[in-house]
Each structure stands twice: as structure tokens, then as C-alpha cells.
Design a protein around this motif. Structure first.
Motif, mmCIF file in Angstrom:
data_model
loop_
_atom_site.group_PDB
_atom_site.id
_atom_site.type_symbol
_atom_site.label_atom_id
_atom_site.label_comp_id
_atom_site.label_asym_id
_atom_site.label_seq_id
_atom_site.Cartn_x
_atom_site.Cartn_y
_atom_site.Cartn_z
ATOM 1 N N SER A 137 0.834 -1.197 0.000
ATOM 2 C CA SER A 137 0.000 0.000 0.000
ATOM 3 C C SER A 137 0.875 1.256 0.000
ATOM 4 O O SER A 137 0.504 2.290 -0.563
ATOM 5 N N TRP A 138 2.040 1.178 0.645
ATOM 6 C CA TRP A 138 3.007 2.283 0.622
ATOM 7 C C TRP A 138 3.352 2.649 -0.820
ATOM 8 O O TRP A 138 3.402 3.820 -1.188
ATOM 9 N N THR A 139 3.547 1.627 -1.637
ATOM 10 C CA THR A 139 3.868 1.854 -3.045
ATOM 11 C C THR A 139 2.723 2.563 -3.763
ATOM 12 O O THR A 139 2.946 3.471 -4.571
ATOM 13 N N SER A 140 1.476 2.163 -3.459
ATOM 14 C CA SER A 140 0.310 2.781 -4.101
ATOM 15 C C SER A 140 0.223 4.263 -3.775
ATOM 16 O O SER A 140 -0.027 5.098 -4.657
ATOM 17 N N TYR A 141 0.411 4.619 -2.506
ATOM 18 C CA TYR A 141 0.326 6.027 -2.113
ATOM 19 C C TYR A 141 1.524 6.831 -2.631
ATOM 20 O O TYR A 141 1.396 8.014 -2.951
ATOM 21 N N PHE A 142 2.666 6.186 -2.740
ATOM 22 C CA PHE A 142 3.829 6.867 -3.311
ATOM 23 C C PHE A 142 3.573 7.208 -4.781
ATOM 24 O O PHE A 142 3.966 8.282 -5.268
ATOM 25 N N ALA A 143 2.874 6.327 -5.479
ATOM 26 C CA ALA A 143 2.534 6.573 -6.887
ATOM 27 C C ALA A 143 1.612 7.784 -7.011
ATOM 28 O O ALA A 143 1.791 8.628 -7.900
ATOM 29 N N THR A 144 0.619 7.892 -6.114
ATOM 30 C CA THR A 144 -0.292 9.046 -6.175
ATOM 31 C C THR A 144 0.456 10.336 -5.850
ATOM 32 O O THR A 144 0.129 11.396 -6.383
ATOM 33 N N LEU A 145 1.444 10.246 -4.964
ATOM 34 C CA LEU A 145 2.256 11.420 -4.634
ATOM 35 C C LEU A 145 3.043 11.892 -5.856
ATOM 36 O O LEU A 145 3.324 13.089 -6.006
ATOM 37 N N CYS A 146 3.371 10.948 -6.716
ATOM 38 C CA CYS A 146 4.130 11.262 -7.935
ATOM 39 C C CYS A 146 3.210 11.523 -9.139
ATOM 40 O O CYS A 146 3.661 11.515 -10.287
#
Length: 593
Positions: A170-179
Motif C-alpha cells: 500500500s506504501w507503493t500505491s500512495y507513493f505513486a499518487t504522490l508522484c
């Protein structure tokens, strides 16, 4: 003689014990002989119970070096909040709102929060009385026996691994939205692998590697990083609630329970995973300065604050966006974008990343200590029990937990992980509540046989009615059965309170309203188990079967050898003490005096 024994015991705490040789595993002949004696050894060890003194001194000393007492109630509160706020809100809320419960997620969080709070009380008494790194494994080993402790703890270790993997993905998913990318942008699809295991996540592995490395170097350092991150994370959560409610649309609440009451309780069982962090906090009791004061404040305080935040976040999400439009992977970021606050999604993403990083960090600290204490009993390889002389942390256990979590996180998709999350936790918490009742009402040599029979009869009523409610819920939509089963639960609980005398009172801090509070914990946890899907129980059954096979082939023999060595040691100590008494001219009459 009592004074002599006490001095001897105190001396043992400062001496590194010699390594214990496991006779059954010295060569193939010995192991073959051990396997032939498995039935006899199983009968000897399956209900073998440890004691407070053994766990606090003998078992703890097997780590060669002591863990450092550096934690206060302030650290534990933020460890507690850091371990849970992030996992439930940012990993599972979107998934459950869209597919299972809708806006009624606030009730699901309240139900699972109540169940968790009841379990917190039970854990707190144990952690205060038995402040060791083993957490629930040590508690169950003392009260319910070694076999029950191993099976329950083996399942919770699996849940730790799955939970860490779910949060890191899930960390990866939110990092993608941040980018400014789609939530699955950084996932690599391997078409040659099975459907649920072909979305590879290297970022999740990197995040795990960084946090587990930090956990290795310093518990106090991890604590400082955690509460700094948790405080800033809490401020961001407050922003999410205030900003989100400013864009609230009551129309989104028009269909409050689209999936009915069944969806509420089914979701509560899955979201219960969000509260599992306090179990990791209890494993830090060994490193707490003043367990009698710090643990109750830390555990109960963090759980109260966490439940309130969870409920408010659930309300905010469902008022911002219609439940059917909620994104499963990055719910809050997408919701802010949908209501025109595109800039706010970056703050949400930062808050989510902070929260999930804290969850992984606290999990890394707690998981390793759990595994360490299990290895101290030799049910797992003893090298996992070693505490590093320089860092005063269990380096080996931390590395093994990282390796297992990283492998699962790399391959397994989030929806598969979500279905596996809560079953082991609910099972374990039910056993801890049961263990507390056993601790209060049964002491060998003190409780009469008649009182034992009464106690077992009432426990049967409590467990039977709880299982009955769970099965009834899963098989029918009716309510008449509850009018029979709930009164049966009450009769069992009242019977213990009225007819069975207390055998032991807590020395420092005790659970209030015993037996009603732990009995309610048993009932709610078992009921929530019945709301989980069939696949969860199938996977639970498969993993439990693997644990049973391991115990029969390895665990029972290691345990038998340790018990045998302990008895020989006690005999030798008795002989030495008798010889010293004779040399000092101490007569038997003087000893009695």
C-alpha cells in the motif's frame, strides 16, 4: 532456604547460561529414537505449562545478552499509535467501503475497536505481570500450555508477515499518487506468474529493507523516530478530517448500510487487523522501564486515541465521496481529488506514507522480539534468540522476519493479503482472554478438583455459546437463536463469578470486571471469526496443519530435551545446596526453623 534460593536466582540473572544441548538432534540415531517416542513425548509436553519465574529468568537468559530498558509510557503510546494508524485506514478502508460495508464503516471500526479494547485489558495484565519479549506466546505458554501457545503464536507470526507485506504494498500505491501516477504505476506485471502473484513490487521490498535495518540498530532510536513521525502523522490526519468534512456531502450518506448488518460485521472482522499493533507493543515490555505504570497507560491510551481517529476518518471518507466511487488502493488521495482539492491529495499521500512507515517500523521491532522469545524456548532454532552485544537488539530474528515479509510483499497482491489478515489475530486474542480466566481461577495445588470441574463447565458454556452465535450468524439471517445463545453465555460467565472462587489476584495491575470483561472478549472475537470467508479458514487450516507437523517432527523433541535438562539442573542444584548446608553445619531442624 528461601533467601538462599532467591540469592541464587538473582545471581543467575547476571550470568550467561551455558548453551543447552538438544540430545534428540545430536545425530540421526538419536533423532530416529526420538521420533519413535513421539506419542509419549507428546503426552508429556502438549499440556506442559511454564511459570512466571521460568519466563522472566531462565528463558530470558538464553539470549546471552539482555535487552536494554529504555522505554517509557510516552514511547509505548506512540509505538501503539504508530503500529496501527496507517495499516487499517490507508490499507483496508477503501477496499472494505467499496466492496463490503459502505458508509457504515464507522460502525465496523467501532465494533472492532471495542473488541480490541477488551483484548487490550487482557494483554495489559499479562504484560505487567510477565514483562518479557514473548508477548502472548509467553502468556499462553504459562496458562494454556506449550502446544496451544506454539500453534497460536505460529499463526500470529504469519499474520505479522502478511500485515507487513500488505502495508508495504500500500506504501507503493500512495507513493505513486504522490508522484501524480496511477496507484499501480510502479508495479511490474509478470505475465508468466499466477494472476494474484504476478504484480511484482520492488519498492515495497526497498521500504521494508530500510525500516528493518533501522530497527536493528536501536530500540530507543526507533522509538524516537516513531513518535516524531507519529505526531506529524496525527497532525496530517487532523487536517484530513477537517478539510474532508469541509467538502462533506450528506447525500453520500443516504444509503448508509448498502450491504446490511452482515456487511458491517464482516467488515469489522477484516478491519480488526488495523488494531493488531498493540500486540507488538506488549512484546516491548521487557525493554520498558516501569512496566506496572508504563504499560497500562501506553496500551489503553493508544487504543482509545486510535479508535477515535479511525471512526472519524471513516466518516470523513464516506461523506466526501459516494462509497461506490471510492478507490480501493489509495482511497483518501483519490477522494480529495474528486472533490476538487487536488493539492490536498499530496498531503494525504505524505501522511499515509508516514503512517505506514511507522507501522512497518513498529512491526519490525515487535515481530523480532516475538520470534526471539519463541526461539529462547528452543521451539525454533536457538540462533534466532541471540541478542546482539553491541545493539542490544535481536538481529537474527529481525533479518528472518524481513526476509519472509519481503518475499510475500514482492509477489502477492493486496486483495489476497487482505483476506488473510484478521483470522489469526482474532483466534489469538480469544485464547489470551481465555488464558486470563485460567490465570485468575486456576492455580495448581490451590484450586480444588470440584472448583476445577465447575470452572471447566462454565468455560464450556462460554465457548459453546460464542461458537454457536458465530455459526448461527454465518448460516442464517434470523435472530431467534441469539435469544438462546446469549443467555447461555451470560450463565457461563455469571457462574464463574458466583460459584468459582478466585485462585490468584494480580500483584500490580488487574483487569476490571473479571470474569465479565475477558468473557466478553472471547465472545466478540469468536463471533467476528464467523463473519470471515471460507477461504480465510482454509488458509488458516493449512498453515495450522504445517505448524502441527513441525511441532511433531521438531518442536516436541526440542521441548522434551529442554525440560529434561532443566530437571537434571534442578536436581544438581538441590544436591549442591544440601551439601553446602551439611558443610556449614546446618541441621534439618534449623532449616525448618
Amino acid at each position: 532456604m528461601e533467601e538462599a534460593n532467591g540469592n541464587s536466582r538473582l545471581g543467575e540473572e547476571n550470568v550467561v547460561p551455558a548453551p543447552i544441548k538438544l540430545e534428540s538432534f545430536e545425530n540421526i540415531t538419536n533423532y530416529g529414537r526420538a521420533l519413535l517416542n513421539t506419542p509419549l513425548r507428546l503426552m508429556d509436553r502438549v499440556t506442559a505449562r511454564s511459570s512466571d519465574e521460568v519466563e522472566l529468568v531462565d528463558v530470558k537468559n538464553r539470549s546471552q545478552h539482555k535487552m536494554k530498558k529504555t522505554l517509557s509510557w510516552w514511547d509505548l503510546i506512540w509505538f501503539g499509535m504508530g503500529s496501527v494508524i496507517g495499516s487499517g485506514i490507508f490499507v483496508l478502508t477503501g477496499l472494505e467501503v467499496k466492496n463490503t460495508v459502505g458508509p457504515a464503516v464507522v460502525i465496523s471500526y467501532a465494533v472492532s475497536g471495542l473488541s480490541a479494547m477488551l483484548s487490550v485489558f487482557c494483554y495489559t495484565e499479562f504484560a505487567v505481570e510477565i514483562p518479557v519479549a514473548g508477548g502472548s506466546f509467553a502468556y499462553l505458554r504459562i496458562e494454556l500450555g506449550e502446544f496451544a501457545a506454539f500453534i497460536a503464536s505460529g499463526n500470529i507470526i504469519l499474520e505479522y508477515v502478511i500485515g507487513g507485506a500488505a502495508v508495504s504494498r500500500s506504501w507503493t500505491s500512495y507513493f505513486a499518487t504522490l508522484c501524480n501516477q496511477k496507484s499501480d504505476k510502479f508495479v511490474i506485471v509478470a505475465h508468466s506468474l499466477a494472476h494474484d502473484y504476478n504484480k511484482l513490487d520492488p519498492i515495497a521490498v526497498f521500504v521494508l529493507a530500510v525500516t528493518y535495518t533501522f530497527a536493528v540498530f536501536s530500540t530507543k532510536g526507533s522509538s524516537r523516530l516513531n513518535y516524531i513521525a507519529s505526531i506529524s502523522h496525527l497532525l496530517i490526519l487532523m487536517f484530513i478530517i477537517v478539510a474532508g468534512l469541509s467538502k462533506a456531502d450528506a447525500e453520500n450518506y443516504s444509503d448508509f448500510t448498502p450491504y446490511g448488518a452482515r456487511g458491517i460485521f464482516q467488515s469489522a472482522a477484516v478491519l480488526f487487523f488495523a488494531y493488531v499493533g498493540f500486540d507488538a507493543v506488549s512484546t516491548m515490555a521487557e525493554e520498558t522501564k516501569n512496566p506496572g505504570k508504563d504499560i497500562p497507560i501506553g496500551l489503553i491510551g493508544s487504543m482509545t486515541l486510535t479508535t477515535f481517529v479511525y471512526c472519524m476518518m471513516g466518516v470523513t471518507l464516506c461523506l466526501m465521496q459516494k462509497y461506490s466511487n471510492v478507490d480501493e488502493d489509495a482511497a483518501f488521495s483519490v477522494a480529495f481529488e474528486a472533490v476538487g482539492l487536488k493539492w490536498a491529495k499530496y498531503i494525504v499521500a505524505i501522511g499515509a506514507l508516514q503512517g505506514m512507515t511507522s507501522v512497518i517500523l513498529v512491526g519490525a521491532v515487535g515481530q523480532a522480539r516475538y520470534l526471539t522469545h519463541m526461539a529462547r524456548t528452543h521451539l525454533l532454532p536457538s540462533w534466532l534468540a541471540r541478542v546482539n552485544e553491541k545493539t542490544k537488539t535481536p538481529v537474527n530474528a529481525t533479518f528472518v522476519m524481513f526476509l519472509a515479509t519481503a518475499i510475500v510483499a514482492f509477489f502477492t497482491s493486496l486483495d489476497v493479503l487482505a483476506n488473510l489478515l484478521s483470522i489469526s489475530t482474532l483466534f489469538l486474542f480469544s485464547l489470551v482472554a481465555l488464558a486470563l480466566l485460567v490465570r485468575r481461577y486456576y492455580v495448581k495445588g490451590v484450586t480444588s478438583r470440584f472448583d476445577v470441574m465447575k470452572f471447566l463447565g462454565f468455560i464450556f458454556l462460554i465457548l459453546g455459546s460464542s461458537i454457536g452465535c458465530s455459526v448461527y450468524w454465518s448460516q442464517t439471517t434470523g435472530w431467534i437463536g441469539y435469544t438462546i445463545l446469549v443467555p447461555v453465555w451470560f450463565v457461563g460467565t455469571f457462574g464463574i463469578w458466583f460459584f468459582v472462587p478466585l485462585a490468584k489476584k494480580p500483584k500490580i495491575w488487574g483487569v476490571p470486571l473479571v470474569p465479565f470483561l475477558p468473557s466478553a472478549s472471547i465472545g466478540i472475537n469468536i463471533f467476528l471469526l464467523g463473519t470471515l470467508d471460507k477461504k480465510s479458514f482454509e488458509r488458516f487450516g493449512v498453515w495450522t496443519a504445517i505448524l502441527v507437523v513441525y511441532y511433531l517432527l521438531v518442536g516436541v523433541h526440542a521441548s522434551y530435551d529442554i525440560a529434561k535438562a532443566q530437571k537434571e539442573k534442578e536436581k544438581l542444584e538441590t544436591k549442591i545446596e544440601s551439601k553446602m548446608d551439611e558443610e556449614n553445619g546446618v541441621s534439618k531442624n534449623e532449616n525448618h526453623t
